[in-house]
Design a protein around this motif. Structure first.
Motif, short mmCIF file in Angstrom:
data_model
loop_
_atom_site.label_atom_id
_atom_site.label_comp_id
_atom_site.label_asym_id
_atom_site.label_seq_id
_atom_site.Cartn_x
_atom_site.Cartn_y
_atom_site.Cartn_z
N LYS A 62 -0.52 4.55 -1.70
CA LYS A 62 -0.06 5.90 -1.42
C LYS A 62 1.37 6.07 -1.93
O LYS A 62 2.23 5.21 -1.69
CB LYS A 62 -0.12 6.18 0.08
N GLU A 72 -3.65 7.10 -6.02
CA GLU A 72 -4.02 6.50 -4.74
C GLU A 72 -5.50 6.16 -4.69
O GLU A 72 -5.90 5.10 -4.19
CB GLU A 72 -3.66 7.45 -3.59
N LYS A 73 -6.34 7.04 -5.22
CA LYS A 73 -7.77 6.80 -5.22
C LYS A 73 -8.12 5.59 -6.09
O LYS A 73 -9.00 4.79 -5.74
CB LYS A 73 -8.51 8.03 -5.75
N GLU A 74 -7.40 5.44 -7.20
CA GLU A 74 -7.69 4.33 -8.12
C GLU A 74 -7.18 2.99 -7.59
O GLU A 74 -7.81 1.95 -7.83
CB GLU A 74 -7.04 4.59 -9.48
N THR A 75 -6.05 2.99 -6.88
CA THR A 75 -5.40 1.73 -6.52
C THR A 75 -5.30 1.47 -5.02
O THR A 75 -5.02 0.34 -4.61
CB THR A 75 -3.97 1.70 -7.08
N GLY A 76 -5.49 2.49 -4.21
CA GLY A 76 -5.28 2.35 -2.77
C GLY A 76 -3.83 2.42 -2.36
O GLY A 76 -3.50 2.23 -1.19
N LYS A 134 0.80 -1.22 0.00
CA LYS A 134 0.00 0.00 0.00
C LYS A 134 0.83 1.28 0.00
O LYS A 134 0.30 2.37 0.15
CB LYS A 134 -0.95 0.01 1.22
N GLU A 188 -1.91 14.32 -9.22
CA GLU A 188 -1.88 13.10 -10.02
C GLU A 188 -1.61 11.88 -9.14
O GLU A 188 -2.20 10.81 -9.34
CB GLU A 188 -0.82 13.22 -11.12
N LYS A 235 -2.45 11.65 -6.00
CA LYS A 235 -3.70 11.43 -5.27
C LYS A 235 -4.69 10.65 -6.13
O LYS A 235 -5.44 9.79 -5.63
CB LYS A 235 -4.30 12.76 -4.84
N LYS A 236 -4.70 10.97 -7.41
CA LYS A 236 -5.57 10.25 -8.34
C LYS A 236 -5.20 8.77 -8.39
O LYS A 236 -6.06 7.88 -8.38
CB LYS A 236 -5.44 10.88 -9.73
#
Length: 437
Positions: A72, A66-70, A38, A61, A63-64
């Motif tokens: 960080k 992280e949102k798609e894959t979890g 993660k 980008e 953050k994008k």
């Protein structure tokens, strides 16, 4: 000029490159593992005007992603002056990032350390396939015949920028397409304290970029098929002499350019002191220095005759930034997912628009933004008439040795010392001996 700052930092000795087999990411597992699924650490090269600007560009980008894959991503933007040394330290200590940017001219040297993940067919397939990328960009990612050591991220090539008003005032209606035309036009432009062509005579990597291209046009590669230095061939000597002669013989480069190493030639161009400059993606710099888009034009770098193309019609080196993964990262799957994200069609459009580079991903180039006159020239050059610098483990020594020889010859020219075929060959012989020590 981001990749120039990168190449100028290269001081990697071949003995170091060949001997290091360290592990990035802090694990001794040869193929990587997924102990930290993660999290990722990313060393990004400084592409923007400063580090804070890069953070502002990249953070949304990431953050994008992280949102798609979890997953960080911990971002660190590393200045070019520090990046190579940081990478080398990571390969020996085992304490490094999972993913990082490298200047593409370092690819073969860093590949020789054994620390980077090889991008074989399986790994390329995990990010959508090798055929998504421009061939010339992939060719600049490692030694020929071996899986690339990195994936192209931002691509660039050279173009000829010219001042429209200065051309009009001199009665020149079109930019030069050949070197003889450039010299002829240059003599008309070099008067009243103004000069035709800008150069960075003390910038070793810029010297290499220019003389490598001229070497290609003279049929010289600077290395033989076995990767051995070949700096004193007739073609190599002719290439270096042609470049220095723009100052020494043709008198179209100001003597003071022999000391330039920090993009001063761009300032001279923007201030109307120089009519032409050979550069990459210069539009944002010109705008920052007060030029309007209509003040300047862009054309392909000249060739000996005819039109740009392959072989002796090569008119640029393949420039750019690659994305690499430390082979022993604790999160090999996450690292590949991140590379896939950063090289996706959509991200390539966003990032390359922002940084003024050309997407090495073919599909992303269809965006209208990359059809602007400047970027079209850079894009077409990259696709049809650019060649990668020699992909040999001691490429970085080549930049230092031959780049220094050219710097010294520019200093001779500025001082009024004759630059002859013999003196050029002597400097290149010295550079070759340095490589062989």
């Amino acid at each position: 000029m981001r990749h120039l700052r990168a190449a100028a930092a290269v001081t990697l000795a071949i003995s170091v490159a060949a001997g290091v087999t360290g592990c990035g990411g802090g694990t001794s597992s040869g193929g990587g593992s997924n102990e930290s699924p993660k999290t990722l650490t990313y060393w990004a090269s400084n592409q923007g005007p400063n580090i804070e600007a890069d953070k502002k560009i990249l953070t949304p980008e990431l953050k994008k992603f992280e949102k798609e894959t979890g997953i960080k991503v911990k971002l660190e933007v590393v200045p070019w002056a520090d990046l190579l040394n940081r990478i080398l330290a990571a390969t020996t200590s085992g304490q490094g990032p999972d993913v990082l940017n490298i200047g593409n001219t370092w690819s073969a040297s860093l590949q020789a350390t054994g620390a980077l993940l090889p991008w074989d067919d399986k790994n390329f397939e995990a990010i959508g396939g090798r055929d998504r990328f421009i061939d010339s960009a992939v060719a600049s990612a490692g030694k020929e015949g071996e899986p690339p050591a990195a994936v192209p991220l931002y691509s660039l090539s050279y173009a000829l920028y010219y001042n429209k008003k200065m051309f009009a005032d001199a009665g020149i209606t079109t930019p030069p397409a050949t070197w003889s035309q450039l010299v002829e036009d240059g003599k008309k432009l070099s008067k009243d304290g103004k000069w035709a062509l800008g150069a960075e005579g003390s910038n070793l990597s810029n010297n290499i970029h220019q003389t490598f291209v001229l070497g290609q046009q003279h049929g010289a590669d600077f290395f033989d098929k076995e990767g051995k230095a070949d700096f004193t061939s007739d073609g190599a000597v002719a290439a270096v002499k042609q470049y220095v002669d723009f100052m020494a013989k043709d008198k179209i480069i100001a003597p003071g350019n022999a000391e330039y190493a920090q993009n001063q030639s761009l300032t001279d161009f923007a201030k109307g002191r120089t009519a032409m400059v050979l550069w990459q993606a210069a539009a944002t710099t010109f705008a920052a220095q007060g030029m309007k888009p209509e003040d300047w034009g862009v054309a392909p770098v000249p060739v000996p005759s005819g039109a740009p193309g392959a072989g002796k019609q090569t008119n640029s080196m393949v420039a750019g930034i690659n994305m690499a993964v430390f082979k022993n990262t604790k999160n090999i799957d996450g690292a590949k997912k991140f590379v896939k994200f950063m090289t996706s069609d959509e991200e390539q459009k966003i990032l390359c628009k922002t940084y003024g580079s050309i997407p090495p991903v073919k599909a992303a180039q269809s965006d209208p933004a990359f059809a602007a006159p400047e970027l079209k020239v850079l894009r077409d050059t990259l696709a049809t008439s650019a060649a990668p610098l020699p992909q040999v483990p001691n490429e970085s020594q080549f930049e230092t040795a031959v780049g220094t020889a050219v710097k010294e010859l520019f200093a001779d020219a500025a001082a009024g010392t004759p630059v002859t075929t013999e003196s050029v060959k002597a400097r290149l012989e010295k550079a070759q001996q340095t490589m062989q020590q």
